[in-house]
Design an enzyme around this catalytic site. Sequence first.
Site, PDB file in Angstrom:
ATOM      1  N   LYS A 139       4.357 -33.790  60.274  1.00  0.00           N
ATOM      2  CA  LYS A 139       3.875 -35.071  60.814  1.00  0.00           C
ATOM      3  C   LYS A 139       4.993 -35.381  61.801  1.00  0.00           C
ATOM      4  CE  LYS A 139       0.564 -38.052  60.458  1.00  0.00           C
ATOM      5  NZ  LYS A 139      -0.713 -38.006  59.708  1.00  0.00           N
ATOM      6  N   ASP A 179      -3.107 -39.190  65.802  1.00  0.00           N
ATOM      7  CA  ASP A 179      -2.910 -40.108  64.542  1.00  0.00           C
ATOM      8  C   ASP A 179      -3.046 -41.599  65.199  1.00  0.00           C
ATOM      9  OD1 ASP A 179      -2.245 -40.006  61.406  1.00  0.00           O
ATOM     10  OD2 ASP A 179      -1.486 -41.741  62.134  1.00  0.00           O
TER      11      ASP A 179
HETATM   12  N1  GLU Z   1      -3.687 -37.419  61.654  1.00  0.00           N
HETATM   13  C1  GLU Z   1      -4.733 -36.716  60.802  1.00  0.00           C
HETATM   14  C2  GLU Z   1      -4.372 -36.789  59.555  1.00  0.00           C
HETATM   15  O1  GLU Z   1      -3.941 -37.755  59.050  1.00  0.00           O
HETATM   16  C3  GLU Z   1      -5.165 -35.377  61.492  1.00  0.00           C
HETATM   17  C4  GLU Z   1      -4.180 -34.378  61.692  1.00  0.00           C
HETATM   18  C5  GLU Z   1      -4.588 -33.225  62.431  1.00  0.00           C
HETATM   19  O2  GLU Z   1      -5.648 -33.214  63.023  1.00  0.00           O
HETATM   20  O3  GLU Z   1      -3.499 -32.370  62.510  1.00  0.00           O
HETATM   21  O4  GLU Z   1      -4.708 -36.267  58.593  1.00  0.00           O
END
Ligand code: GLU
Length: 457
Positions: A139, A179
Site C-alpha cells: 500500500k 484508493d
Molecule cells: N485500494 C483498493 C483496496 O483497498 C484496491 C487495491 C488494488 O486494486 O490494488 O483494496
Amino acid sequence: MVQSTTLTKEVEAAESYTARIFETVKKRNPSESEFHQAVEEFLQSLVPVLAKEPKYEAAGILERLTEPERLITFRVPWVDDNGNVKVNRGFRVQFNSAIGPYKGGLRFHPSVNGSIVKFLGFEQIFKNSLTGLPIGGGKGGSDFDPKGKSDNEVMRFCQSFMSELQKYIGPNTDVPAGDIGVGAREIGFLFGQYKRLNAFDAGTLTGKGLNYGGSLTRTEATGYGVVYFTQEMLQDKADSLKGKKVIVSGSGNVAIYAIEKAHELGATVIACSDSSGYIRDENGINVATVKQLKEQERKRISEYTTHHPNATFVANGDIWSLSADIALPCATQNEINADQAATLVKNGVIAVAEGANMPSTLDAVAVFQENDVLFGPAKAANAGGVAVSALEMAQNSIRMSWTFEEVDSHLKSIMKNIYKNASATASAYDASGNLVVGSNIAGFLKVADSMLTEGII
Ligand code: GLU
C-alpha cells in the site's frame, strides 16, 4: 480431562505469543494507533489456529508478518499554479510477498502517514490472499490533498510522486492502483510518468483507463463486490436484498457502485454522504446524479438537493443515526464507533458489510457480533476491487481484454468463494458465523504456509 488441560495450555501459549507480538508492534511503531488496531483485530482471531499448530510460532511467522519487508518514504516536491514550491511526503509499504508481487492501492489524503499506510498494507496481505489470486500485500500514498487542486497541479504532483516511486515498482515486483483520492485521473498521470521514465508496461499499475490497458468492471468492482458479498450473507439466512432499506456512507468510487448494485438487486439506498454531511432521499438515491457530482464535477454531496428538491442534506450529520436494514460503510477508517453501532442495532440493522478499510472500530464490531448482526469485515467484503485488479494484470499479461460480463462473472464467483471460505473456516475453528475470525484465519493460512515453505526470509 487431560485433553482439556492440554488444550488450555496450548491456548494459553497461543495467547501469550500473540500478546508478545502485539507488545513488540506497539513498541516498534509508537503512536501508530491505526496500525495497532489492525494488528490487534487480526491477532485476536488467530489464537485457535496457533494453539493447534505450534509450527507457526516455531518459524516466527507472526514476528515476520507484522514487520513490513520494506517501507519506503520519500519527498514529493511540486510547484502550484501560483509558482509556490510545495512538499508532500510519499510512502510505499511493501508488506509481504509470500504469495505474489506486492499489490495494493495508493491513497492521496491529508490524513496519510506511516500508521495509515501500515494498517492498510497489513490488511491488504490477507485480503489479497482471500481473493485466491497470486498477489502479495502492499500500500502507499501521500498526505497530498487532490481536493481543490487544478488538473495541472494534480498532474505535476503525480509526476513528481512517480519519479521516485518508479524505482521500486514493476509488473513482477509491486503493482499499485487507486484508493481514496486516487481515481482515473491520477492513475492516468502516474502511468504517463512511469512510461516516460521506463517503457510502456501496462502491468505496472491497475485501475487504468480502458484505452491503455484497463479492465472493464474495475471501476465498479469494489462497490459491486461489497453488495455481492452482502447478498451471500443474506442468502445463507434464506433472505435477500429485495425490498431492503440500505444506508451507504461515502460517495466515492466504492459507495457509488455499491448504491448502483444494491438498487439493481431490488434494495433502496436512502442515504449517502461525504465529509461535509449526508443526504437522505427516501425515493432512493439517484446514482446518476451522484456520479455526475462526484466523478465529473468534483462537487460536494450537498449539491444533490438542487437536482432533487425532495431530498434533504444534513450538514455534519451522523448517517448512522438513520434507520435501515443494511449498512454499508464505504467512506473511511473508524467511521462507526460502538455508540453508532448500538444505534444501528436499535434501529433494526440486520447486516453490515464493510466497503471501506477498517470502517468499524473494534468495539463497534463487538456490538454487531453480540447482537447477531451479519457482519462482513473489510478484508473479505471489499476484496472485489483488488481481485479485479489482479484480473486486469492477467489480461495485460496475455495482451487481451475480456468483456464486462466475463469480468463481472469472475468477480461474482470470487466474492462467493471468499464468503464460503470465510464461513467454512469460521465453523472449522468453532466460531460459526464469525466472518472476522473466518476471514483472518483463511487469509493467514495461505500466506503463513507459503512463508513456511519459502524459508526464513
Ligand atoms: N485500494 C483498493 C483496496 O483497498 C484496491 C487495491 C488494488 O486494486 O490494488 O483494496
